[in-house]
Design an enzyme around this catalytic site. Sequence first.
Site, PDB file in Angstrom:
ATOM      1  N   ASN A 113      30.097  20.147  23.141  1.00 17.20           N
ATOM      2  CA  ASN A 113      30.949  18.980  23.356  1.00 17.20           C
ATOM      3  C   ASN A 113      31.440  18.851  24.798  1.00 17.20           C
ATOM      4  O   ASN A 113      31.935  17.801  25.187  1.00 17.20           O
ATOM      5  CB  ASN A 113      32.141  19.018  22.403  1.00 17.20           C
ATOM      6  CG  ASN A 113      32.825  20.351  22.389  1.00 17.20           C
ATOM      7  OD1 ASN A 113      32.225  21.378  22.049  1.00 17.20           O
ATOM      8  ND2 ASN A 113      34.083  20.370  22.775  1.00 17.20           N
ATOM      9  N   CYS A 166      42.478  21.262  29.095  1.00 13.79           N
ATOM     10  CA  CYS A 166      41.813  21.319  27.802  1.00 13.79           C
ATOM     11  C   CYS A 166      42.635  20.596  26.746  1.00 13.79           C
ATOM     12  O   CYS A 166      43.642  19.970  27.034  1.00 13.79           O
ATOM     13  CB  CYS A 166      41.480  22.751  27.414  1.00 13.79           C
ATOM     14  SG  CYS A 166      42.772  23.572  26.526  1.00 13.79           S
TER      15      CYS A 166
HETATM   16  C1  PLP Z   1      35.401  16.979  17.919  1.00 16.65           C
HETATM   17  C2  PLP Z   1      34.715  18.241  17.542  1.00 16.65           C
HETATM   18  C3  PLP Z   1      35.220  19.077  16.548  1.00 16.65           C
HETATM   19  C4  PLP Z   1      36.523  18.776  15.839  1.00 16.65           C
HETATM   20  O1  PLP Z   1      36.383  17.720  14.955  1.00 16.65           O
HETATM   21  P1  PLP Z   1      37.688  17.072  14.267  1.00 16.65           P
HETATM   22  O2  PLP Z   1      37.104  16.129  13.273  1.00 16.65           O
HETATM   23  O3  PLP Z   1      38.422  16.403  15.353  1.00 16.65           O
HETATM   24  O4  PLP Z   1      38.447  18.160  13.619  1.00 16.65           O
HETATM   25  C5  PLP Z   1      34.526  20.214  16.239  1.00 16.65           C
HETATM   26  N1  PLP Z   1      33.380  20.528  16.867  1.00 16.65           N
HETATM   27  C6  PLP Z   1      32.860  19.753  17.828  1.00 16.65           C
HETATM   28  C7  PLP Z   1      31.586  20.150  18.492  1.00 16.65           C
HETATM   29  C8  PLP Z   1      33.514  18.592  18.209  1.00 16.65           C
HETATM   30  O5  PLP Z   1      32.996  17.847  19.186  1.00 16.65           O
END
Ligand code: PLP
Length: 388
Positions: free
Chosen positions: A153, A328
């Site tokens: 991400n 962050c």
């Molecule tokens: C955004 C994200 C999450 C968290 O997801 P939520 O639905 O906000 O809890 C977990 N892993 C990755 C790779 C993400 O990009």
Amino acid sequence: MKTPVYMDNHATTPVDPEVVQAMLPYFTEQFGNPASRQHRFGWVTEEAVEQSRTSVADIIGADPAEIVFTSGATESNNLAIKGLAGFLKPKGNHIVTVGTEHKSVLDSCKRLEQNGYVIEYLPTDEFGVVDPEAVKRSIKPSTILVSVMIANNEIGTIQDIAAIGGMCREHGVLLHTDVSQAIGKIPVHVGVLHADLMSFTAHKIYGPKGIGALYVRRSSPRIRLLPQMDGGGHEGGMRSGTLNVPGIVGFGKALEIARSRMASESARLAAQRDRMWNAFSARLDEVFLNGHPVRRLPNNLNVSFGHVDDSALMMNMKDIAVSTGSACSTGNPEPSHVLRALRLPADRLHSSLRFGLGRFTTDEDVEFTIERVVESVKRLREYSAVTH
Ligand SMILES: *Cc1c(COP(=O)(O)O)cnc(C)c1O
């Protein structure tokens, strides 16, 4: 053109208007509890939920019975890791993951560490790539799970999950993968990846916040999890709690759209992303691409601008919404754990911006961002040259 320009689609995305339309009736006329089996109100929403479950299953090549709805990828990652560890405690206590994973994976592992599990954090190369051979070498008789995300991400790096999954399968170890950023951008198929557990979330793919899913393999092998939420036994007993029907309907719709547009949308995003990178590297000295140059998400660009402090840069560009490598999720100015895991030179940790393009990013947005970034980097460099 609307400002500020939104360049932070890895953090979240706007809900697609088509998704909103699909959700609306489920707040008002169709408000029934899908667990109400005795009347029409329940039957209608149960059918809508099952239709969404099929959409989720279809996009990853799974069976609808293998999909558990959750509140998002954080919960899915917690359920996958803690749920599996709890269930397999008699079998082993060794879990393998990577330093560049999302916090919801790393912190779930950290929690388990306090309870006697042994966590092994695999290193990556400077591009954030995990060597599948390193995964193989880490597997021991006590290993119960390997958890590696498919696409990062922050830096967008894409792992060879098919190879990692094949390795796990060969050694009888289960594989969990977080596909939150990858779904709708690159093909994701549980069979091709040999995945046993897979986490998703709707709000990264133009669906609503607070809804996601966990894929839990049901055959060869059948995976059992220790529930993390006890109650009425919803979702096959794996996740109790009344279902978020409008969210589930929106999630299903968002996935259907993502699936039908993936090829064209990813090509457009990659072209816009490349346009930005080419402009930065042509017009500025000392720009460094973070993450893998080729094996990366089409909508991700993570760049370090030498000799520029990323927070200062962001403050100089109030009309662009981006995220920095050092501010962050909770707003503390520590360098990102992902960039640190790449063992980059210190300057690169404090000078990075993450650009996340999305469905609603226009070419005008891209040109505006290029001009603003180039101008701001030049201004900050001149300023620091004068003051030093
Ligand atoms: C955004 C994200 C999450 C968290 O997801 P939520 O639905 O906000 O809890 C977990 N892993 C990755 C790779 C993400 O990009």
